[in-house]
Design an enzyme around this catalytic site. Structure first.
Site, PDB file in Angstrom:
ATOM      1  CB  SER A   1      -0.871  -0.028   1.257  1.00  0.00           C
ATOM      2  OG  SER A   1      -1.435   1.230   1.476  1.00  0.00           O
TER       3      SER A   1
ATOM      4  CE1 TYR B   1      -3.569  -2.656   5.458  1.00  0.00           C
ATOM      5  CE2 TYR B   1      -3.165  -0.377   4.828  1.00  0.00           C
ATOM      6  CZ  TYR B   1      -3.448  -1.677   4.471  1.00  0.00           C
ATOM      7  OH  TYR B   1      -3.612  -2.008   3.150  1.00  0.00           O
TER       8      TYR B   1
ATOM      9  CE  LYS C   1      -1.297  -4.801   3.436  1.00  0.00           C
ATOM     10  NZ  LYS C   1      -1.575  -6.048   2.731  1.00  0.00           N
TER      11      LYS C   1
HETATM   12  P1  NAD Z   1     -10.835  -7.094   1.161  1.00  0.00           P
HETATM   13  O1  NAD Z   1     -11.021  -7.061   2.625  1.00  0.00           O
HETATM   14  O2  NAD Z   1     -11.997  -6.850   0.290  1.00  0.00           O
HETATM   15  O3  NAD Z   1     -10.169  -8.478   0.716  1.00  0.00           O
HETATM   16  C1  NAD Z   1      -9.287  -9.205   1.543  1.00  0.00           C
HETATM   17  C2  NAD Z   1      -9.765 -10.641   1.552  1.00  0.00           C
HETATM   18  O4  NAD Z   1      -8.879 -11.411   2.343  1.00  0.00           O
HETATM   19  C3  NAD Z   1     -11.162 -10.790   2.148  1.00  0.00           C
HETATM   20  O5  NAD Z   1     -11.954 -11.576   1.271  1.00  0.00           O
HETATM   21  C4  NAD Z   1     -10.926 -11.492   3.482  1.00  0.00           C
HETATM   22  O6  NAD Z   1     -12.025 -12.315   3.823  1.00  0.00           O
HETATM   23  C5  NAD Z   1      -9.652 -12.254   3.199  1.00  0.00           C
HETATM   24  N1  NAD Z   1      -8.799 -12.519   4.367  1.00  0.00           N
HETATM   25  C6  NAD Z   1      -8.384 -11.635   5.309  1.00  0.00           C
HETATM   26  N2  NAD Z   1      -7.584 -12.243   6.191  1.00  0.00           N
HETATM   27  C7  NAD Z   1      -7.487 -13.547   5.803  1.00  0.00           C
HETATM   28  C8  NAD Z   1      -6.802 -14.675   6.313  1.00  0.00           C
HETATM   29  N3  NAD Z   1      -6.061 -14.612   7.425  1.00  0.00           N
HETATM   30  N4  NAD Z   1      -6.908 -15.859   5.658  1.00  0.00           N
HETATM   31  C9  NAD Z   1      -7.676 -15.932   4.530  1.00  0.00           C
HETATM   32  N5  NAD Z   1      -8.348 -14.915   4.012  1.00  0.00           N
HETATM   33  C10 NAD Z   1      -8.248 -13.719   4.639  1.00  0.00           C
HETATM   34  O7  NAD Z   1      -9.647  -6.061   0.819  1.00  0.00           O
HETATM   35  P2  NAD Z   1      -9.129  -5.550  -0.593  1.00  0.00           P
HETATM   36  O8  NAD Z   1      -9.480  -4.120  -0.713  1.00  0.00           O
HETATM   37  O9  NAD Z   1      -9.499  -6.501  -1.658  1.00  0.00           O
HETATM   38  O10 NAD Z   1      -7.564  -5.595  -0.318  1.00  0.00           O
HETATM   39  C11 NAD Z   1      -6.761  -6.677  -0.752  1.00  0.00           C
HETATM   40  C12 NAD Z   1      -5.334  -6.423  -0.308  1.00  0.00           C
HETATM   41  O11 NAD Z   1      -4.892  -5.176  -0.845  1.00  0.00           O
HETATM   42  C13 NAD Z   1      -5.173  -6.306   1.210  1.00  0.00           C
HETATM   43  O12 NAD Z   1      -3.972  -6.939   1.569  1.00  0.00           O
HETATM   44  C14 NAD Z   1      -5.084  -4.814   1.440  1.00  0.00           C
HETATM   45  O13 NAD Z   1      -4.328  -4.513   2.585  1.00  0.00           O
HETATM   46  C15 NAD Z   1      -4.375  -4.342   0.177  1.00  0.00           C
HETATM   47  N6  NAD Z   1      -4.676  -2.941  -0.149  1.00  0.00           N
HETATM   48  C16 NAD Z   1      -5.957  -2.523  -0.311  1.00  0.00           C
HETATM   49  C17 NAD Z   1      -6.218  -1.194  -0.580  1.00  0.00           C
HETATM   50  C18 NAD Z   1      -7.631  -0.693  -0.731  1.00  0.00           C
HETATM   51  O14 NAD Z   1      -7.852   0.517  -0.616  1.00  0.00           O
HETATM   52  N7  NAD Z   1      -8.594  -1.539  -1.020  1.00  0.00           N
HETATM   53  C19 NAD Z   1      -5.162  -0.275  -0.702  1.00  0.00           C
HETATM   54  C20 NAD Z   1      -3.868  -0.727  -0.542  1.00  0.00           C
HETATM   55  C21 NAD Z   1      -3.622  -2.086  -0.280  1.00  0.00           C
HETATM   56  N1  UFG Z   2     -12.940  10.626   3.262  1.00  0.00           N
HETATM   57  C1  UFG Z   2     -14.043  11.404   3.560  1.00  0.00           C
HETATM   58  N2  UFG Z   2     -15.177  10.768   4.000  1.00  0.00           N
HETATM   59  C2  UFG Z   2     -15.240   9.411   4.151  1.00  0.00           C
HETATM   60  C3  UFG Z   2     -14.107   8.632   3.844  1.00  0.00           C
HETATM   61  C4  UFG Z   2     -12.963   9.275   3.402  1.00  0.00           C
HETATM   62  O1  UFG Z   2     -14.013  12.624   3.440  1.00  0.00           O
HETATM   63  O2  UFG Z   2     -16.288   8.901   4.569  1.00  0.00           O
HETATM   64  C5  UFG Z   2     -11.722  11.285   2.732  1.00  0.00           C
HETATM   65  C6  UFG Z   2     -10.476  11.057   3.580  1.00  0.00           C
HETATM   66  O3  UFG Z   2     -10.384  12.034   4.592  1.00  0.00           O
HETATM   67  C7  UFG Z   2      -9.369  11.160   2.523  1.00  0.00           C
HETATM   68  C8  UFG Z   2     -10.034  10.613   1.262  1.00  0.00           C
HETATM   69  O4  UFG Z   2     -11.434  10.714   1.486  1.00  0.00           O
HETATM   70  O5  UFG Z   2      -9.040  12.501   2.296  1.00  0.00           O
HETATM   71  C9  UFG Z   2      -9.687   9.166   0.975  1.00  0.00           C
HETATM   72  O6  UFG Z   2      -9.965   8.383   2.131  1.00  0.00           O
HETATM   73  P1  UFG Z   2     -10.029   6.787   2.066  1.00  0.00           P
HETATM   74  O7  UFG Z   2     -10.384   6.307   3.427  1.00  0.00           O
HETATM   75  O8  UFG Z   2     -10.879   6.347   0.935  1.00  0.00           O
HETATM   76  O9  UFG Z   2      -8.542   6.383   1.674  1.00  0.00           O
HETATM   77  P2  UFG Z   2      -7.160   6.643   2.428  1.00  0.00           P
HETATM   78  O10 UFG Z   2      -6.290   7.382   1.468  1.00  0.00           O
HETATM   79  O11 UFG Z   2      -7.372   7.214   3.763  1.00  0.00           O
HETATM   80  O12 UFG Z   2      -6.619   5.172   2.622  1.00  0.00           O
HETATM   81  C10 UFG Z   2      -6.741   4.172   1.617  1.00  0.00           C
HETATM   82  C11 UFG Z   2      -6.798   2.803   2.272  1.00  0.00           C
HETATM   83  C12 UFG Z   2      -5.490   2.492   2.914  1.00  0.00           C
HETATM   84  C13 UFG Z   2      -4.393   2.643   1.905  1.00  0.00           C
HETATM   85  C14 UFG Z   2      -4.418   4.017   1.289  1.00  0.00           C
HETATM   86  C15 UFG Z   2      -3.377   4.146   0.220  1.00  0.00           C
HETATM   87  O13 UFG Z   2      -7.824   2.765   3.251  1.00  0.00           O
HETATM   88  O14 UFG Z   2      -5.510   1.177   3.349  1.00  0.00           O
HETATM   89  O15 UFG Z   2      -5.685   4.258   0.723  1.00  0.00           O
HETATM   90  O16 UFG Z   2      -3.460   3.079  -0.649  1.00  0.00           O
HETATM   91  F1  UFG Z   2      -3.223   2.465   2.506  1.00  0.00           F
END
Ligand code: NAD
Ligand code: UFG
Length: 323
Positions: free
Chosen positions: A123, A147, A151
């Protein structure tokens, strides 16, 4: 054959579609802690192809061993993890256990079965407070929440494993802010609880499931005072994983930003969503959310030169509820 951990989650499910469509055989392990078993059918309907789903936890080593014995897995795409920043501050041990310990168990089982290729979901949060923008992969990594620490720990483990085993190949993908859903509308971001992230929250407001969007702060140092991020369409993001899969032929440890290179504020994203879907999103300005950074976006040029990948979908298309 690919083992996709967390393959029924938001990003994993979109990846499994393109992997199946590209001809990969796929096994998914997911403990359904943040996803639904019925997503399998949706993926199979879209991809017109079947995959094996095993409900289970990556911390269950004997289960992993059974999977590695039963299937000819050569590569792991590791999405499984917990991802709610605020929750990680309250319950850091849960995050270290799931994200760090889970990855250690996975890597140990991989090594025991001579599986030496992995793509890891990291991330942009590993960078922390921007020392310059856009972030490139050389930007210092000083995460500001548990978190982000989890990572970075896994990234470091992968780097050390690649150092020790010259046949190992690991690609770490640092995602910026993934948004949107498959154009079929059959799958999307469907968290089990109230969404933490902006886009799924906007969608719930649009659907009438939540009364209004809380805009967290309008006094940031940005064009309109609201937080600025790099929103990347999930279908572009998963294409980056296909590119990473090909790149695994290069041994060693590699890191790539997956972002668009463009920042968008909260109000700009809301306006784009309203225009794309002809809806009005009720909103209220609230105080800043604790722990939020003002603005960040990616320098995605390394992924372009090395992976031959770039985000191509315009924001108004990623904002479409379904097409
Ligand atoms: P998500 O929660 O939708 O998907 C994660 C999946 O992993 C879920 O289906 C959950 O049930 C499963 N899971 C969690 N822990 C587990 C375990 N111990 N064993 C087996 N399954 C498990 O999240 P996502 O948005 O699809 O994110 C996927 C990956 O990308 C994550 O590692 C997250 O940290 C990373 N990531 C996501 C974002 C974002 O904004 N969505 C940004 C940066 C990184
Ligand atoms: N925000 C709002 N209202 C909401 C949610 C978010 O105003 O209800 C704003 C936040 O303050 C921020 C922007 O929208 O300015 C984006 O917020 P998100 O929560 O969607 O995303 P973040 O950038 O805070 O974090 C996300 C993931 C993290 C990841 C990061 C970078 O949650 O796990 O993007 O990849 F690390």
């Amino acid at each position: 054959m690919l083992l996709v951990t967390g393959g029924l989650g938001y990003i994993g499910s979109h990846f499994v579609i393109v992997a199946l469509q590209s001809g990969y055989d796929v096994v998914v392990i997911d403990n359904l802690s943040n996803s639904h078993a019925h997503t399998q059918q949706h993926i199979e309907t879209i991809a017109q192809s079947h995959f094996q789903f095993i409900e289970g936890d990556i911390r269950n080593k004997s289960l992993l061993e059974r999977i590695f014995k039963q299937y000819q897995i050569d590569t792991v795409i590791h999405f499984a993890g917990l991802k709610a920043v605020a929750e990680s501050v309250v319950s850091p041990m849960r995050y270290y256990d799931n994200n760090v310990y889970g990855s250690l168990v996975l890597l140990e089982a991989m090594q025991e079965h001579c599986i030496q290729k992995i793509v890891f979901s990291s991330s942009a949060t590993v960078y922390g407070e921007p020392q310059y923008l856009p972030y490139d992969e050389k930007h210092p990594t000083i995460p500001i929440n548990p978190y982000g620490h989890t990572k970075l720990h896994v990234e470091n483990v992968l780097q050390d494993v690649c150092q020790a085993d010259k046949d190992f190949a690991a690609v770490t993908l640092r995602y910026f802010n993934p948004i949107g859903a498959h154009p079929s509308g059959l799958i999307g971001e469907n968290p089990k609880d109230i969404p933490n992230n902006l886009m799924p929250y906007i969608v719930k407001v649009a659907q009438g499931n939540l009364p209004y969007l809380q805009v967290f702060g309008d006094d940031y140092d940005t064009r309109d005072g609201t937080g600025e991020r790099d929103y990347i369409y999930v279908m572009d993001l998963v294409q980056g994983h296909l590119a990473a899969l090909s790149y695994l032929n290069k041994k060693g440890f590699h890191i790539f930003n997956l972002g668009t290179g463009t920042g968008t504020t909260v109000l700009e994203l809301v306006a784009a969503f309203e225009a794309a879907n002809s809806v009005t999103i009720n909103q209220r300005v609230m105080p800043r959310r604790e722990g939020d950074l003002s603005k960040f976006w990616a320098n995605p040029s390394l992924a372009k030169t090395e992976l031959n990948w770039q985000a191509v979908t315009p924001l108004h298309v990623s904002c479409l509820l379904n097409s």
